[in-house]
Design a protein around this motif. Structure first.
Motif, PDB file in Angstrom:
ATOM      1  N   MET A   1       0.800  -1.186   0.000  1.00  0.00           N
ATOM      2  CA  MET A   1       0.000   0.000   0.000  1.00  0.00           C
ATOM      3  C   MET A   1       0.856   1.269   0.000  1.00  0.00           C
ATOM      4  O   MET A   1       0.455   2.271  -0.543  1.00  0.00           O
ATOM      5  N   PHE A   2       2.037   1.223   0.571  1.00  0.00           N
ATOM      6  CA  PHE A   2       2.897   2.407   0.636  1.00  0.00           C
ATOM      7  C   PHE A   2       4.021   2.388  -0.398  1.00  0.00           C
ATOM      8  O   PHE A   2       4.975   3.152  -0.289  1.00  0.00           O
ATOM      9  N   GLU A   3       3.907   1.549  -1.405  1.00  0.00           N
ATOM     10  CA  GLU A   3       4.953   1.466  -2.424  1.00  0.00           C
ATOM     11  C   GLU A   3       5.117   2.792  -3.166  1.00  0.00           C
ATOM     12  O   GLU A   3       6.237   3.212  -3.467  1.00  0.00           O
ATOM     13  N   ALA A   4       4.007   3.455  -3.483  1.00  0.00           N
ATOM     14  CA  ALA A   4       4.076   4.742  -4.191  1.00  0.00           C
ATOM     15  C   ALA A   4       4.796   5.783  -3.336  1.00  0.00           C
ATOM     16  O   ALA A   4       5.585   6.580  -3.861  1.00  0.00           O
ATOM     17  N   GLU A   5       4.539   5.778  -2.036  1.00  0.00           N
ATOM     18  CA  GLU A   5       5.220   6.711  -1.140  1.00  0.00           C
ATOM     19  C   GLU A   5       6.718   6.432  -1.117  1.00  0.00           C
ATOM     20  O   GLU A   5       7.538   7.348  -1.140  1.00  0.00           O
ATOM     21  N   ALA A   6       7.090   5.147  -1.070  1.00  0.00           N
ATOM     22  CA  ALA A   6       8.511   4.778  -1.078  1.00  0.00           C
ATOM     23  C   ALA A   6       9.165   5.222  -2.378  1.00  0.00           C
ATOM     24  O   ALA A   6      10.293   5.732  -2.376  1.00  0.00           O
ATOM     25  N   ALA A  33      -0.677  -2.418   6.507  1.00  0.00           N
ATOM     26  CA  ALA A  33       0.389  -1.894   5.655  1.00  0.00           C
ATOM     27  C   ALA A  33       1.317  -1.005   6.480  1.00  0.00           C
ATOM     28  O   ALA A  33       0.885  -0.340   7.426  1.00  0.00           O
ATOM     29  N   TYR A  34       2.602  -1.015   6.126  1.00  0.00           N
ATOM     30  CA  TYR A  34       3.557  -0.175   6.849  1.00  0.00           C
ATOM     31  C   TYR A  34       4.630   0.349   5.909  1.00  0.00           C
ATOM     32  O   TYR A  34       4.887  -0.210   4.839  1.00  0.00           O
ATOM     33  N   LEU A  35       5.242   1.451   6.316  1.00  0.00           N
ATOM     34  CA  LEU A  35       6.387   2.047   5.638  1.00  0.00           C
ATOM     35  C   LEU A  35       7.365   2.417   6.736  1.00  0.00           C
ATOM     36  O   LEU A  35       7.081   3.288   7.562  1.00  0.00           O
ATOM     37  N   ALA A  36       8.492   1.730   6.802  1.00  0.00           N
ATOM     38  CA  ALA A  36       9.503   1.992   7.832  1.00  0.00           C
ATOM     39  C   ALA A  36      10.617   2.845   7.222  1.00  0.00           C
ATOM     40  O   ALA A  36      11.168   2.500   6.184  1.00  0.00           O
ATOM     41  N   GLN A  60      15.790  21.775  -4.347  1.00  0.00           N
ATOM     42  CA  GLN A  60      14.931  20.610  -4.602  1.00  0.00           C
ATOM     43  C   GLN A  60      13.931  20.916  -5.719  1.00  0.00           C
ATOM     44  O   GLN A  60      13.698  20.088  -6.594  1.00  0.00           O
ATOM     45  N   HIS A  61      13.371  22.103  -5.712  1.00  0.00           N
ATOM     46  CA  HIS A  61      12.360  22.455  -6.704  1.00  0.00           C
ATOM     47  C   HIS A  61      12.942  22.742  -8.083  1.00  0.00           C
ATOM     48  O   HIS A  61      12.199  22.836  -9.055  1.00  0.00           O
ATOM     49  N   ARG A  62      14.241  22.862  -8.189  1.00  0.00           N
ATOM     50  CA  ARG A  62      14.879  23.025  -9.501  1.00  0.00           C
ATOM     51  C   ARG A  62      15.109  21.687 -10.194  1.00  0.00           C
ATOM     52  O   ARG A  62      15.367  21.637 -11.383  1.00  0.00           O
ATOM     53  N   VAL A  63      15.040  20.598  -9.447  1.00  0.00           N
ATOM     54  CA  VAL A  63      15.264  19.264 -10.009  1.00  0.00           C
ATOM     55  C   VAL A  63      13.983  18.807 -10.694  1.00  0.00           C
ATOM     56  O   VAL A  63      12.900  18.878 -10.120  1.00  0.00           O
ATOM     57  N   THR A  64      14.129  18.353 -11.930  1.00  0.00           N
ATOM     58  CA  THR A  64      12.956  17.871 -12.666  1.00  0.00           C
ATOM     59  C   THR A  64      13.129  16.400 -13.010  1.00  0.00           C
ATOM     60  O   THR A  64      14.245  15.889 -13.085  1.00  0.00           O
ATOM     61  N   ALA A  65      12.023  15.749 -13.208  1.00  0.00           N
ATOM     62  CA  ALA A  65      12.014  14.339 -13.600  1.00  0.00           C
ATOM     63  C   ALA A  65      10.798  14.122 -14.481  1.00  0.00           C
ATOM     64  O   ALA A  65       9.908  14.973 -14.552  1.00  0.00           O
ATOM     65  N   ALA A  66      10.775  12.999 -15.146  1.00  0.00           N
ATOM     66  CA  ALA A  66       9.627  12.665 -15.976  1.00  0.00           C
ATOM     67  C   ALA A  66       8.385  12.571 -15.094  1.00  0.00           C
ATOM     68  O   ALA A  66       8.447  12.056 -13.975  1.00  0.00           O
ATOM     69  N   PRO A  67       7.243  13.087 -15.577  1.00  0.00           N
ATOM     70  CA  PRO A  67       6.032  12.999 -14.764  1.00  0.00           C
ATOM     71  C   PRO A  67       5.607  11.553 -14.524  1.00  0.00           C
ATOM     72  O   PRO A  67       5.733  10.709 -15.403  1.00  0.00           O
ATOM     73  N   VAL A  68       5.131  11.301 -13.320  1.00  0.00           N
ATOM     74  CA  VAL A  68       4.659   9.971 -12.943  1.00  0.00           C
ATOM     75  C   VAL A  68       3.281  10.136 -12.333  1.00  0.00           C
ATOM     76  O   VAL A  68       3.059  11.037 -11.545  1.00  0.00           O
ATOM     77  N   SER A  69       2.372   9.272 -12.698  1.00  0.00           N
ATOM     78  CA  SER A  69       1.037   9.321 -12.118  1.00  0.00           C
ATOM     79  C   SER A  69       0.750   8.020 -11.399  1.00  0.00           C
ATOM     80  O   SER A  69       0.929   6.939 -11.946  1.00  0.00           O
ATOM     81  N   TYR A  70       0.314   8.139 -10.155  1.00  0.00           N
ATOM     82  CA  TYR A  70      -0.083   6.966  -9.387  1.00  0.00           C
ATOM     83  C   TYR A  70      -1.605   6.847  -9.340  1.00  0.00           C
ATOM     84  O   TYR A  70      -2.154   6.099  -8.570  1.00  0.00           O
ATOM     85  N   THR A  71      -2.293   7.615 -10.207  1.00  0.00           N
ATOM     86  CA  THR A  71      -3.755   7.615 -10.228  1.00  0.00           C
ATOM     87  C   THR A  71      -4.352   6.221 -10.355  1.00  0.00           C
ATOM     88  O   THR A  71      -5.344   5.918  -9.708  1.00  0.00           O
TER      89      THR A  71
END
Length: 92
Positions: A1-6, A33-36, A60-71
């Protein structure tokens, strides 16, 4: 359940701009579910510390990456249910 957060934490960590805790483990134990995460020592709030944090967040906000959607992820789904739904190309 917390894979997207990881995954999100890993992306933040990769930017190396701010201190982001390491993911120690993610999973389920006895149906919960847990996230350690690794321990982060926090210090008292100071003007100098706030200035350092502001600079780090700006970096941190200057770093860009390809958009990812967890929708398409659904917290209540099992991995098998998610695979089936995505293969069908339908939303529940």
């Amino acid at each position: 359940m917390f894979e997207a957060e990881a995954d999100g934490l890993a992306e933040l960590r990769a930017a190396t701009a701010v201190n982001v805790p390491d993911t120690v483990d993610v999973g389920r134990a006895e149906g919960v579910a847990y996230l350690a995460l690794s321990w982060v020592d926090l210090q008292g709030k100071t003007a100098a510390g706030e200035r350092v944090l502001g600079i780090a967040l700006a970096r941190q906000h200057r770093v860009t990456a390809a958009p990812v959607s967890y929708t398409p992820l659904r917290a209540h789904e099992t991995a098998a249910e998610r695979v089936c739904r995505l293969l069908r190309g339908k939303e529940r």
